[in-house]
Design a protein around this motif. Structure first.
Motif, mmCIF file in Angstrom:
data_model
loop_
_atom_site.group_PDB
_atom_site.id
_atom_site.type_symbol
_atom_site.label_atom_id
_atom_site.label_comp_id
_atom_site.label_asym_id
_atom_site.label_seq_id
_atom_site.Cartn_x
_atom_site.Cartn_y
_atom_site.Cartn_z
ATOM 1 N N ALA A 34 -3.886 -5.414 -24.139
ATOM 2 C CA ALA A 34 -4.867 -6.385 -23.633
ATOM 3 C C ALA A 34 -4.177 -7.576 -22.974
ATOM 4 C CB ALA A 34 -5.774 -6.860 -24.769
ATOM 5 N N ALA A 35 -3.051 -7.980 -23.517
ATOM 6 C CA ALA A 35 -2.349 -9.140 -22.971
ATOM 7 C C ALA A 35 -1.653 -8.839 -21.659
ATOM 8 C CB ALA A 35 -1.324 -9.651 -23.989
ATOM 9 N N THR A 36 -1.269 -7.602 -21.430
ATOM 10 C CA THR A 36 -0.519 -7.252 -20.221
ATOM 11 C C THR A 36 -1.300 -6.405 -19.241
ATOM 12 O OG1 THR A 36 0.422 -5.287 -21.292
ATOM 13 C CG2 THR A 36 1.694 -7.345 -21.422
ATOM 14 N N SER A 37 -2.563 -6.114 -19.486
ATOM 15 C CA SER A 37 -3.312 -5.211 -18.604
ATOM 16 C C SER A 37 -3.566 -5.791 -17.225
ATOM 17 C CB SER A 37 -4.639 -4.811 -19.242
ATOM 18 O OG SER A 37 -5.473 -5.939 -19.385
ATOM 19 N N GLY A 38 -3.643 -7.099 -17.060
ATOM 20 C CA GLY A 38 -3.895 -7.701 -15.754
ATOM 21 C C GLY A 38 -2.635 -7.978 -14.964
ATOM 22 N N ASP A 39 -1.475 -7.828 -15.576
ATOM 23 C CA ASP A 39 -0.215 -8.107 -14.894
ATOM 24 C C ASP A 39 0.228 -6.910 -14.082
ATOM 25 O OD1 ASP A 39 -0.251 -10.482 -16.198
ATOM 26 O OD2 ASP A 39 1.267 -9.936 -17.689
ATOM 27 N N ASP A 40 0.904 -7.186 -12.965
ATOM 28 C CA ASP A 40 1.496 -6.122 -12.181
ATOM 29 C C ASP A 40 3.000 -6.082 -12.377
ATOM 30 O OD1 ASP A 40 -0.762 -5.047 -11.090
ATOM 31 O OD2 ASP A 40 -0.704 -6.276 -9.287
ATOM 32 N N LEU A 89 -5.755 -7.159 -1.492
ATOM 33 C CA LEU A 89 -5.784 -6.985 -2.937
ATOM 34 C C LEU A 89 -4.797 -5.891 -3.342
ATOM 35 C CD1 LEU A 89 -9.659 -6.990 -3.244
ATOM 36 C CD2 LEU A 89 -8.127 -8.871 -3.787
ATOM 37 N N ASN A 90 -3.951 -6.197 -4.316
ATOM 38 C CA ASN A 90 -2.953 -5.250 -4.806
ATOM 39 C C ASN A 90 -3.548 -4.448 -5.954
ATOM 40 O OD1 ASN A 90 -0.735 -3.880 -5.798
ATOM 41 N ND2 ASN A 90 0.515 -5.683 -6.134
ATOM 42 N N ALA A 91 -3.788 -3.164 -5.734
ATOM 43 C CA ALA A 91 -4.307 -2.280 -6.776
ATOM 44 C C ALA A 91 -3.228 -1.327 -7.268
ATOM 45 C CB ALA A 91 -5.504 -1.485 -6.249
ATOM 46 N N GLY A 92 -1.993 -1.546 -6.819
ATOM 47 C CA GLY A 92 -0.884 -0.684 -7.219
ATOM 48 C C GLY A 92 -0.059 -1.297 -8.319
ATOM 49 N N THR A 93 1.103 -0.705 -8.551
ATOM 50 C CA THR A 93 1.986 -1.163 -9.620
ATOM 51 C C THR A 93 3.190 -1.929 -9.090
ATOM 52 O OG1 THR A 93 3.160 0.944 -9.577
ATOM 53 C CG2 THR A 93 1.340 0.723 -11.156
ATOM 54 N N VAL A 94 3.300 -2.084 -7.776
ATOM 55 C CA VAL A 94 4.433 -2.789 -7.185
ATOM 56 C C VAL A 94 4.144 -4.282 -7.169
ATOM 57 C CG1 VAL A 94 5.873 -3.027 -5.135
ATOM 58 C CG2 VAL A 94 4.986 -0.784 -5.765
ATOM 59 N N THR A 95 4.982 -5.048 -7.827
ATOM 60 C CA THR A 95 4.802 -6.494 -7.891
ATOM 61 C C THR A 95 4.976 -7.117 -6.511
ATOM 62 O OG1 THR A 95 5.668 -6.495 -10.134
ATOM 63 C CG2 THR A 95 5.644 -8.606 -8.982
ATOM 64 N N ASP A 111 -6.125 -12.881 10.556
ATOM 65 C CA ASP A 111 -6.478 -14.026 9.719
ATOM 66 C C ASP A 111 -6.656 -13.527 8.288
ATOM 67 O OD1 ASP A 111 -7.374 -16.431 8.668
ATOM 68 O OD2 ASP A 111 -9.428 -16.146 9.391
ATOM 69 N N VAL A 112 -5.673 -13.816 7.422
ATOM 70 C CA VAL A 112 -5.701 -13.378 6.028
ATOM 71 C C VAL A 112 -6.005 -14.587 5.158
ATOM 72 C CG1 VAL A 112 -4.380 -12.305 4.180
ATOM 73 C CG2 VAL A 112 -4.019 -11.563 6.532
ATOM 74 N N SER A 113 -7.090 -14.504 4.384
ATOM 75 C CA SER A 113 -7.506 -15.633 3.555
ATOM 76 C C SER A 113 -6.747 -15.720 2.241
ATOM 77 C CB SER A 113 -9.004 -15.558 3.272
ATOM 78 O OG SER A 113 -9.293 -14.424 2.480
ATOM 79 N N GLY A 114 -6.219 -14.615 1.751
ATOM 80 C CA GLY A 114 -5.483 -14.667 0.494
ATOM 81 C C GLY A 114 -5.014 -13.311 0.040
ATOM 82 N N ALA A 115 -4.111 -13.324 -0.944
ATOM 83 C CA ALA A 115 -3.579 -12.102 -1.545
ATOM 84 C C ALA A 115 -3.698 -12.231 -3.057
ATOM 85 C CB ALA A 115 -2.126 -11.912 -1.129
ATOM 86 N N GLU A 116 -4.298 -11.231 -3.689
ATOM 87 C CA GLU A 116 -4.546 -11.262 -5.125
ATOM 88 C C GLU A 116 -4.314 -9.884 -5.725
ATOM 89 O OE1 GLU A 116 -8.516 -12.636 -5.890
ATOM 90 O OE2 GLU A 116 -8.418 -14.141 -4.321
ATOM 91 N N ASN A 117 -4.367 -9.816 -7.046
ATOM 92 C CA ASN A 117 -4.281 -8.544 -7.758
ATOM 93 C C ASN A 117 -5.684 -8.019 -8.013
ATOM 94 O OD1 ASN A 117 -1.472 -8.575 -7.926
ATOM 95 N ND2 ASN A 117 -1.506 -9.744 -9.821
#
Length: 172
Positions: A34-40, A89-95, A111-117
């Motif tokens: 649970a603590a690491t599930s959102g990390d890439d 949006l990064n949906a992969g495992t590469v940081t 025009d890119v507004s942002g990059a997120e996981n």
């Protein structure tokens, strides 16, 4: 006195302690997940992989001919004006993959507004989600995504990046 009859049974306290130890291990594993599930963060090896592929990608495109890479940039700049804004949006495992792809799309004039996981297991390839009337713009962006991307209409349940193209990257 009854000890003669129960020679092969595990004592009740030992069984309870064993079950308690197993429960503690599973609780610890659940907490860690649970603590690491959102990390890439996949560790040092995956953190170094994007750097290696970044170093390999630009030289591969440069020897193809600088005049060829210069003309698509000018053409792309004219074509990107009508695309509008997008988020990556990064949906992969590469940081850092979303940041890398975002930078490359910005260099191409988008025009890119942002990059997120993005934590999801349902997207397995690079994809550009578009709303009604944005299909041509999505195709232009998909062609510019490193490694290519497919285009799909935005699912009703996908609420990230509303009003923009959503570029979901899994690999580069």
């Amino acid at each position: 006195m009854k000890a003669d009859r129960e020679t092969n049974r595990l004592p009740l306290r030992a069984g309870a302690m064993l079950l308690l130890a197993v429960a503690v291990v599973f609780i610890g594993l659940g907490w860690h997940h649970a603590a690491t599930s959102g990390d890439d963060d996949g560790g040092m090896s995956t953190a170094q992989s994007p750097t290696t592929s970044e170093a390999a990608t630009p030289p591969a495109s440069t020897p193809g001919g600088e005049s060829e890479s210069a003309s698509p940039s000018s053409t792309t700049a004219a074509d990107t004006a009508d695309v509008g804004s997008m988020c990556v949006l990064n949906a992969g495992t590469v940081t850092g993959l979303a940041g890398d792809v975002s930078d490359k799309l910005k260099e191409a004039g988008f025009d890119v507004s942002g990059a997120e996981n993005l934590s999801t297991g349902s997207i397995s390839e690079n994809t550009v989600f578009y709303d009604e009337g944005q299909e041509e713009a999505a195709k232009k962006v998909a062609d510019a995504v490193p490694g290519g991307a497919s285009t799909d209409p935005r699912p009703a349940v996908f609420t990230r990046c509303e009003g923009e193209l959503a570029v979901i990257v899994v690999t580069q």
